[in-house]
Scaffold this motif. Structure first.
Motif, short mmCIF file in Angstrom:
data_model
loop_
_atom_site.label_atom_id
_atom_site.label_comp_id
_atom_site.label_asym_id
_atom_site.label_seq_id
_atom_site.Cartn_x
_atom_site.Cartn_y
_atom_site.Cartn_z
N LEU A 35 7.42 12.57 -123.74
CA LEU A 35 7.20 12.80 -125.17
C LEU A 35 7.60 11.55 -125.95
N THR A 36 6.76 10.53 -125.84
CA THR A 36 6.99 9.25 -126.49
C THR A 36 6.57 9.33 -127.96
N PRO A 37 7.00 8.38 -128.78
CA PRO A 37 6.56 8.39 -130.19
C PRO A 37 5.05 8.37 -130.33
N GLU A 38 4.36 7.68 -129.44
CA GLU A 38 2.90 7.62 -129.51
C GLU A 38 2.28 8.98 -129.27
N LYS A 39 2.82 9.73 -128.27
CA LYS A 39 2.27 11.05 -127.98
C LYS A 39 2.64 12.06 -129.05
N ILE A 40 3.82 11.86 -129.65
CA ILE A 40 4.19 12.73 -130.77
C ILE A 40 3.19 12.57 -131.91
N GLU A 41 2.88 11.32 -132.23
CA GLU A 41 1.94 11.04 -133.32
C GLU A 41 0.56 11.63 -133.01
N ALA A 42 0.09 11.41 -131.78
CA ALA A 42 -1.24 11.92 -131.43
C ALA A 42 -1.28 13.44 -131.48
N SER A 43 -0.21 14.07 -131.02
CA SER A 43 -0.18 15.53 -130.99
C SER A 43 -0.16 16.12 -132.39
N ILE A 44 0.65 15.52 -133.28
CA ILE A 44 0.76 16.05 -134.64
C ILE A 44 -0.54 15.85 -135.40
N LEU A 45 -1.18 14.75 -135.20
CA LEU A 45 -2.44 14.49 -135.88
C LEU A 45 -3.54 15.46 -135.45
N ASP A 46 -3.42 16.02 -134.22
CA ASP A 46 -4.45 16.93 -133.70
C ASP A 46 -4.09 18.40 -133.86
N ILE A 47 -2.96 18.72 -134.49
CA ILE A 47 -2.54 20.11 -134.60
C ILE A 47 -3.54 20.90 -135.45
N GLU A 48 -3.98 22.04 -134.90
CA GLU A 48 -4.86 22.92 -135.65
C GLU A 48 -4.02 23.89 -136.46
N GLY A 49 -4.53 24.26 -137.61
CA GLY A 49 -3.82 25.20 -138.45
C GLY A 49 -2.67 24.59 -139.19
N PHE A 50 -2.64 23.26 -139.19
CA PHE A 50 -1.55 22.54 -139.83
C PHE A 50 -1.94 22.39 -141.30
N ASN A 51 -1.41 23.30 -142.15
CA ASN A 51 -1.81 23.32 -143.56
C ASN A 51 -1.07 22.22 -144.31
N MET A 52 -1.58 21.00 -144.12
CA MET A 52 -0.88 19.85 -144.69
C MET A 52 -1.87 18.72 -144.90
N GLU A 53 -1.69 18.00 -145.99
CA GLU A 53 -2.52 16.84 -146.25
C GLU A 53 -2.24 15.76 -145.22
N PHE A 54 -3.25 14.90 -144.99
CA PHE A 54 -3.12 13.86 -143.97
C PHE A 54 -1.95 12.93 -144.25
N PHE A 55 -1.70 12.64 -145.56
CA PHE A 55 -0.64 11.69 -145.88
C PHE A 55 0.75 12.28 -145.66
N GLU A 56 0.85 13.64 -145.56
CA GLU A 56 2.14 14.28 -145.32
C GLU A 56 2.49 14.29 -143.83
N LYS A 57 1.45 14.18 -142.99
CA LYS A 57 1.70 14.22 -141.55
C LYS A 57 2.57 13.06 -141.07
N ASN A 58 2.46 11.93 -141.74
CA ASN A 58 3.26 10.77 -141.34
C ASN A 58 4.76 11.06 -141.44
N ASP A 59 5.16 11.82 -142.48
CA ASP A 59 6.57 12.18 -142.63
C ASP A 59 7.01 13.11 -141.51
N VAL A 60 6.11 14.01 -141.10
CA VAL A 60 6.42 14.92 -140.01
C VAL A 60 6.63 14.13 -138.71
N ILE A 61 5.76 13.15 -138.48
CA ILE A 61 5.87 12.32 -137.26
C ILE A 61 7.22 11.62 -137.22
N LYS A 62 7.63 11.05 -138.34
CA LYS A 62 8.92 10.35 -138.40
C LYS A 62 10.08 11.31 -138.14
#
Length: 963
Positions: A35-62
């Protein structure tokens, strides 16, 4: 492969005895590698049902990367639940690592994410297995925790509980607990089920209710945590401790076995203990561990405790390689006030007689550290038995000491219940000490002391450790010395082998392990001191032994051995001596290396020592020249036909300088010189011819450019003959004469003794030590000065120096002159007898004055030079002339003997106040301390003893003098 599948493959089955082996855990290092940072980012970006704007996902990744990686991993394993991560983020009010809140309770999870509370609760246990680290505080582990064991094998059971061998998963550790143990094999000691623990304010380990198992566990845990602070390699290390499912556990590194098992096994099964001396080293180290328990000190916490193990026996001493490790501290005590406690052991064969009263149904008594010493002595006796005869001998020993109690109980104890000594034990000790080696007798004597029935007569643990270390040093020394003798014999023509052999022999002589004739000295009389670096010494000797064995083996293979390593180790073993013993050993080596009187031997030494020790080479050359100088018939092969005589007309009239002349020579260029005159009577041609030969050789000897700096002599360039004055003159070159004026020490003292300002202590100490070293150097090459006095100590004073500047550094660089009466230390050497100069005569030893009368043939001795030096040292110490100090005059002493007695009674005693007791003792030794040691001619052992005595009682004391 999906991320979920990747994580599933990293889960490992726990071997912790729970749920039939179906419980799993996630090794945290493997988890982070997946579970590397790269895989975390890829996984969060592909989450279905994630009721969140694209610009908010970056905060979740961090946040996931830095605060909740394990929480996110659990959600991934739950399958399609990754979007619940926002609910956990919403509860992170302080911006901390939310992962550290694991494990969550059901109530907490229902409050955070009720939809997945139960399934999250179950899977979270795969991610919360403890990560072991050394010296961790005690842990109370929840019953649902999975222990990261990949092996959990039962080894044995005792009264306290069960011992298991466990293996930690190597990828579930922040750093390896034991880097040398790749399998990370350790053991856990699981105590019997504990009563429920009710903790008070003192925290873990303190409780209001107690039970038997609790007492055992808490006591051992406390002792081990205290002892862990020592970080002693021979005390078992506590890795960690924990309570799990109602059972207390202590975790230790896994050892190969215990001493009890070793003593029952064939020696071949323990390759690390093939050499007898390995056992000696192991005993030294084990004794050091017992000593640290008995005398616990922590400088870090400023704590001093008295401790006792109370259950020393082979089973509680573990074996790891060639190391013995002290273990099982369940009955131990560490206290600030007393080491006494009621005996609570199980009554093993190794218990001291005072532990229980055999006449009162084995009623238990109060015991102390001396009881440990008894038990350790018993253990040592079995180890010595094993060394000599292996496990069969140990079995025989145990059978021979078996005694029966009136109750019918039989035991292989080391005493006879309350009847005192066990005769079978002591008879076997008598048998053990008959072994012809270099340690058995000494160990048996130590065992007898340790197993004395009188507790007060037993040595303490510190004394035992020191005794064992001295025995080990002695055993290794004689092994090394024997190997050197073998190598010297095998390489009969090797100077290097001979030189290193003599060096190690000198080391043993000064430490009183060997007599001068090579006989062994009892350890009770040895010079091994308690404060010496005994551990470093026997380790160095072990390295020398190993190198010697390899060297001898190479000789068998007809390969010429290199002595570089042996020379380096020889330097190391000398460096481990205290400074005064180092000086003595070095002096003894030099004396012995140039002891021969044979010109051929000395030539060989001079040539061979060039690559070994340049000082010895120089001393050998000088001694060879001194023998030639004393020979009335020089061998033609030793000369090149040239003469060092110069014409008398070239030597100008000069200024009288005592019995010398300060003048100049004009032989093309002018140079200032000092001329020492040797007067003679022209009454027999043969003596006169011998005198010429002697002058030639003496000029050559004193003119050598290779004379050591500590000889402190001027270079003799030529000699002159003045037949009209019946005199020969030795011509000495004066260094830097253009800016220096020569003066004798006697003159300087006479001119300045009335000054209020005296020379500094430092300059006088330096002057005294320099003169003593110079005389010692001459004696090593077999040359006697015969005319030591303050008049024959030359000082080169800067011409610009004022009369009162006597504290300047010129006082620290004297030169010895007055060689007109010197000769080689040989009863047959040519000599002119004592001087008739009254100033010189007052420095002569009373016995020399008496023995040099008409018809006397008594030879000059080393002691006489030492006596004369002592008078000069007295003058330096009190800064007064001998004539004044000795009150030589109308009402003063009228003989040298009376003067000496007066000086000893009235003057030497003053040195303690002016120069210190070391200086006073050195002067007293010169004037009185060497009379009982009679030298016995050239190369004699007694002369060697006398020179070493001078090194110890004069040179070393002067060396210790400090301003």
């Amino acid at each position: 492969m999906s991320l979920r599948e990747e994580l599933e493959t990293q889960l490992c089955v726990c071997e912790d005895g729970g749920n039939g082996g179906k419980r799993r855990f996630m090794p945290f290092q493997l988890f982070r590698s997946v579970l590397t940072p790269e895989k975390i980012e890829a996984s969060i970006l592909d989450i279905e049902g994630f009721n969140m704007e694209f610009f908010e996902k970056n905060d979740v990744i961090k946040w996931v990367t830095s605060h909740g990686r394990r929480i996110f991993g659990i959600l991934v394993l739950l399958g399609g639940k990754e979007h619940f991560i926002t609910k956990f983020i919403g509860r992170d009010f302080q911006g901390t690592k939310f992962d550290e809140k694991l494990p969550f309770s059901i109530a907490e999870l229902e409050d955070i994410a009720p939809e997945i509370a139960e399934e999250f609760y179950e899977r979270q246990w795969e991610f919360v297995s403890p990560v072991w680290s050394k010296n961790a505080m005690h842990r109370e582990l929840p019953s649902d925790v999975r222990l990261p064991f990949t092996k959990n094998e039962r080894l044995g059971q005792g009264g306290f509980g069960v011992v298991y061998e466990i293996t930690l998963h190597p990828q579930h550790q922040r750093m390896a607990l034991f880097p040398e143990n790749k399998g990370q094999k350790i053991v856990r000691k699981e105590f019997k089920s504990a009563a429920p623990r009710l903790y008070n304010e003192s925290g873990p380990g303190s409780r209001s209710n107690t039970a038997g198992p609790e007492d055992d566990y808490d006591k051992e845990l406390k002792n081990l945590r205290i002892l862990n602070e020592l970080k002693h390699p021979n005390i078992i290390e506590l890795v960690t401790s924990y309570t799990y499912r109602g059972k207390h556990n202590l975790v230790f590194p896994l050892m190969e076995g215990d001493l009890g098992t070793l003593l029952r096994a064939d020696r071949a099964e323990y390759p690390s203990f093939q050499q007898d001396k390995t056992f000696l080293v192991a005993l030294c180290e084990l004794s050091s561990a017992i000593e640290k328990v008995h005398f616990y000190t922590s400088e870090k916490f400023d704590i001093n405790l008295m401790g006792c193990h109370y259950d020393l026996k082979p089973k509680n001493i573990l074996v790891q390689g060639s190391t013995l490790v002290l273990a099982d501290f369940g009955l131990s005590r560490l206290s600030r006030d007393s080491d006494q406690q009621q005996f609570s052991g199980g009554g093993s064969d190794y218990c001291a007689p005072e532990c229980a009263d055999a006449d009162r149904d084995f009623e238990r008594n109060a015991i102390d550290r001396s009881s440990d010493v008894w038990s350790f002595g018993c253990i040592i006796s079995e180890i010595l038995t094993y060394i000599q005869g292996g496990s069969p001998a140990v079995g025989e020993f145990r059978a021979r000491r078996k005694v029966q109690h009136v109750s019918g109980k039989r035991a292989s104890i080391f005493h006879h219940w309350n009847k005192g000594q066990n005769q079978g034990f002591h008879d076997y000790l008598n048998h053990l000490e008959t072994k012809q080696d270099h340690f058995s007798r000494n160990i048996v004597n130590l065992i007898r002391g340790m197993t004395a029935l009188d507790q007060k007569a037993r040595p303490n643990a510190k004394e035992v450790t020191l005794a064992l270390r001295k025995i080990t040093v002695r055993a290794y020394y004689f092994s090394v010395w024997t190997l050197y003798k073998k190598l010297k014999k095998q390489l009969g023509d090797s100077f290097e082998a001979y030189a290193e052999y003599m060096r190690i022999q000198s080391w043993g002589v000064v430490l009183k392990l060997l007599k001068e004739n090579g006989d062994e000295i009892a350890i009770s009389e040895s010079g091994l001191r308690d404060e010496m670096h005994l551990v470093e010494i026997y380790r160095c000797l072990a390295k020398i032994q190993s190198e010697l064995e390899d060297t001898i083996e190479r000789c068998h293979d007809s390969i010429s051995p290199l002595f570089t390593s042996l020379r380096s180790l020889g330097d190391e073993i000398y460096s481990l001596l205290p400074s005064e013993l180092y000086m003595s050993a070095k002096a003894h080596w030099e004396i012995e290396m140039v002891r021969s009187e044979d010109l051929g031997d000395l030539l060989e030494t001079a040539q061979g020592a060039e690559e070994v020790n340049t000082r010895i080479a120089t001393l050998a050359r000088i001694k060879r020249m001194s023998i030639l100088a004393a020979n009335p018939k020089p061998r033609p092969s030793e000369t090149d036909g040239s003469s060092m005589e110069i014409e008398s007309r070239l030597v100008k009239e000069g200024k009288a300088f005592g019995s010398h002349t300060y003048t100049s020579i004009q032989d093309g260029h002018t140079r200032n010189v000092l001329v020492e005159w040797i007067r003679y009577n022209k009454f027999e041609t043969t003596i006169f011819e011998g005198l010429i030969d002697r002058i030639e050789s003496l000029t050559s000897l004193l003119g050598s450019a290779n004379n050591p700096a500590d000889f402190r002599i001027l270079r003799c360039s030529n000699y002159v003959h003045k037949p009209g004055d019946s005199a020969f003159g030795l011509i000495f070159e004066l260094p830097d004469v253009s800016v220096a004026v020569p003066k004798s020490l006697a003159t300087v003292i006479e001119e300045t003794s009335k000054f209020r300002e005296r020379p500094s202590l430092g300059s006088r100490f330096s002057l005294a030590l320099t003169l003593a070293r110079s005389l010692s150097g001459f004696h090593k090459v077999g040359w006697l000065h015969k005319s030591i006095s303050a008049y024959n100590v030359l000082l080169l004073i800067p011409s610009s120096a004022a009369a009162s500047t006597i504290a300047s550094n010129w006082l620290e660089e004297p030169y010895l002159i007055g060689f007109n009466h010197s000769r080689q230390d040989d009863a047959l050497a040519f000599t002119l007898g004592p001087d008739d100069n009254k100033k010189a005569i007052q420095y002569y030893h009373p016995d020399y004055i008496q023995a040099s009368g008409p018809g006397s043939k008594a030879p000059y001795r080393l002691q006489y030079d030492y006596y004369s030096l002592g008078l000069v040292l007295l003058e330096i110490g009190l800064w007064g002339s001998l004539s004044n100090l000795g009150q030589i005059g109308k009402r003063g002493p009228n003989s040298n003997r009376e003067m000496r007695d007066y000086l000893l009674q009235k003057r030497v005693v003053l040195l303690g106040h002016t120069m210190g007791v070391e200086y006073q003792a050195a002067v007293h030794a010169c004037l009185k301390g060497f009379e009982l040691v009679q030298d016995a001619g050239p190369g004699s052992t007694k002369n060697t003893v006398l020179q070493l005595k001078f090194e110890e009682e004069v040179l070393q004391r002067l060396h210790r003098c400090r301003a």
